[in-house]
Structures are given as structure tokens and as C-alpha cells.
Design an enzyme around this catalytic site. Structure first.
Site, PDB file in Angstrom:
ATOM      1  N   ARG A 203      49.359 -30.383-113.946  1.00 32.79           N
ATOM      2  CA  ARG A 203      48.420 -30.320-112.819  1.00 32.79           C
ATOM      3  C   ARG A 203      46.993 -30.093-113.297  1.00 32.79           C
ATOM      4  O   ARG A 203      46.040 -30.350-112.555  1.00 32.79           O
ATOM      5  CB  ARG A 203      48.817 -29.239-111.826  1.00 32.79           C
ATOM      6  CG  ARG A 203      48.696 -27.811-112.323  1.00 32.79           C
ATOM      7  CD  ARG A 203      49.201 -26.834-111.291  1.00 32.79           C
ATOM      8  NE  ARG A 203      48.303 -26.732-110.151  1.00 32.79           N
ATOM      9  CZ  ARG A 203      47.204 -25.961-110.123  1.00 32.79           C
ATOM     10  NH1 ARG A 203      46.865 -25.258-111.199  1.00 32.79           N
ATOM     11  NH2 ARG A 203      46.453 -25.908-109.048  1.00 32.79           N
TER      12      ARG A 203
ATOM     13  N   ASP B  59      41.962 -21.798-108.898  1.00 34.66           N
ATOM     14  CA  ASP B  59      43.325 -21.245-108.906  1.00 34.66           C
ATOM     15  C   ASP B  59      43.300 -19.728-108.983  1.00 34.66           C
ATOM     16  O   ASP B  59      42.359 -19.155-109.510  1.00 34.66           O
ATOM     17  CB  ASP B  59      44.035 -21.687-110.202  1.00 34.66           C
ATOM     18  CG  ASP B  59      44.691 -23.032-110.032  1.00 34.66           C
ATOM     19  OD1 ASP B  59      44.859 -23.465-108.884  1.00 34.66           O
ATOM     20  OD2 ASP B  59      45.021 -23.638-111.042  1.00 34.66           O
TER      21      ASP B  59
ATOM     22  N   GLU C   4      73.402 -18.341-125.842  1.00 35.05           N
ATOM     23  CA  GLU C   4      72.624 -17.210-126.391  1.00 35.05           C
ATOM     24  C   GLU C   4      71.437 -17.700-127.201  1.00 35.05           C
ATOM     25  O   GLU C   4      70.887 -16.954-128.005  1.00 35.05           O
ATOM     26  CB  GLU C   4      73.535 -16.343-127.277  1.00 35.05           C
ATOM     27  CG  GLU C   4      74.696 -15.722-126.537  1.00 35.05           C
ATOM     28  CD  GLU C   4      74.227 -14.933-125.320  1.00 35.05           C
ATOM     29  OE1 GLU C   4      74.738 -15.204-124.222  1.00 35.05           O
ATOM     30  OE2 GLU C   4      73.325 -14.093-125.473  1.00 35.05           O
TER      31      GLU C   4
END
Ligand SMILES: COC(=O)c1ccnc(N)c1
Length: 243
Positions: free
Chosen positions: A158, A173, A115
Site C-alpha cells: 500500500r 496513517d 515449530e
């Protein structure tokens, strides 16, 4: 960039040493260190969790173990670290987050399970003026933070200079201009009776750029109208608006 990950399942982070990320590590662009949280347990059972105060299901990860682990790992390098706590209750991790973090000298990921981690670990770090970001990779719950770390490390690394063969890839992108990327095609010209759009074989770069922009606008309007609504005023030119 130095990246540290603290986890009770070090093996979960093995994919970070594969392929593109593995090459970035071999090239010295990234230093990766994965640490087993149980190293900092003191009891014979190496307990890392306990029942939640106030009752309720599941277990909470103990502050003592995490506090000692964080202190020890931070001390391994004098560079300032951004401490990242993956949690479904965090702020959204987006391409903008990845861009921002790609300029950091050091990232330290703390993988919670069960949790979550006792909140005082984060509170103690913040009161010591450490940067702590609690982030979510989407509106769903995982079993542990390790998978989220794989996602975030890949999204950040990246973007580091020298990692992608062609830096233009990152610049084009999806999300880099606030829009989703449109469809992509490669050889053959016709496949199962489906042809590549003629404009892409025209050699007319202006027309190709317009066509790609229109497809990105179309896809974004259809799939993510929220992104379109969030674009800054000057992001769309007259040709875009005509679309
Ligand atoms: C235990 O961690 C999670 O469940 C988690 C972490 C980051 N993003 C999420 N959406 C979930």
C-alpha cells in the site's frame, strides 16, 4: 517490486490477488509468485518436517528442503532479495519496517509452520551475505507464517507509489507521525442523535488541523503511552505540549 512466497499452503496466499493488491499486480506495480515448498521434496511422502533434536513437542521444518527451495527461488530473478522469515521470535514488524521494505526491489517470504524452520537455513543464508530478517507481527503465536505474510505484504504494498488512489492517505496513517490516528466522521451530520464535531464542519483548516492533532495526542496518550514516550524531542511543538 517482486514478491516471492514459499509455503506448503499456496492457497492461503490467494487473498493477495484480491482488491487493492490485485489491482497493484494487474497494474504491474507488483510481481507476485507463490511457490509450493513440497516442489523441493525428494521422498514419496514429500516430508517437509521432522522431530526436533533435543526432544520437545511439535516438528521442525527440514533444512534440506528449505535450502533447495530458497536457492531455486532466489535464482528466478537477479534482483537482490530481502528474505523475510515470519516468526513469533522475530523483531517487531512496524510501520517503519513497512516503510523501509517498500523501497526494496524484491521480498522473499518463507512461511514456516510447526515449530519453525531449522535455524541452519537462516544461518546458511546469512553466511552467504543474503539479507535475512526474522520478524514478528505481534506478541502471539500463529499456526503458520502465511497469515503474517498477508499482513506484511499489505502493509508494504500500500506504500508503493501508484497503489493508493491518494498518496496523502499513507502520509496521514496512524504511526506515520508517531501517533495514532484520531476519530474520523462522514455524512450524515447527525446519526442516531450523535453529531459530527462542529469544528470539522467549520471550514477553518487551521482549527481542524489542531483539533485532529489534539485527538491523535489524546488517543495515543490513552492507548499507547509507549509511542508518546518514544517520540523524538522535537516531535511535539508548544501547542502539542499545551494539550
Ligand atoms: C508461525 O508463525 C507465527 O506464529 C508468527 C509469525 C509472525 N508473527 C507472529 N507473531 C507469529
Amino acid at each position: 517490486m517482486r514478491i516471492d512466497v514459499i509455503t506448503i499452503f499456496p492457497g492461503y496466499l490467494a487473498p493477495l490477488r484480491e482488491a487493492l493488491l490485485g489491482r497493484a499486480i494487474s497494474a504491474g506495480l507488483v510481481d507476485l509468485a507463490v511457490h509450493d515448498l513440497r516442489t523441493w521434496t525428494r521422498d514419496v511422502h514429500q516430508a517437509v518436517d521432522d522431530a526436533p533434536y533435543g526432544g520437545g513437542p511439535g516438528m521442525v521444518m527440514r533444512p534440506q528442503v528449505w535450502g533447495e527451495a530458497l536457492d531455486a527461488v532466489l535464482a528466478l530473478d537477479e534482483r537482490p532479495a530481502r528474505i523475510v522469515v515470519p516468526t513469533p521470535a522475530g523483531r517487531p514488524f512496524t510501520q517503519a519496517t513497512a516503510q523501509a521494505w517498500s523501497g526494496d526491489e524484491r521480498l522473499l517470504f518463507t512461511c514456516g509452520r510447526y515449530e519453525g524452520i531449522d535455524q541452519r537455513v537462516v544461518d546458511d543464508a546469512r553466511r552467504r551475505d543474503l539479507t535475512v530478517d526474522e520478524v514478528s507481527i505481534g506478541d502471539y503465536v500463529l499456526v503458520g507464517g502465511e497469515v503474517a505474510v498477508l499482513v506484511m505484504v499489505e502493509a508494504v504494498v500500500r506504500l508503493l507509489p501508484g497503489v493508493l488512489g491518494n498518496p496523502a492517505s499513507a502520509e496521514q496513517d496512524s504511526f506515520s507521525d508517531g501517533l495514532l490516528e484520531g476519530p474520523a466522521f462522514t455524512r450524515p451530520e447527525v446519526w442516531r442523535g450523535l453529531a459530527v464535531p462542529d469544528v470539522l464542519r467549520s471550514g477553518n483548516h487551521a482549527k481542524i488541523a489542531r483539533w485532529r492533532r489534539d485527538r491523535a495526542l489524546e488517543r495515543t496518550a490513552e492507548r499507547r503511552p509507549d509511542l508518546l514516550a518514544a517520540l523524538p524531542e522535537d516531535a511535539l511543538d508548544d501547542a502539542d505540549r499545551a494539550f
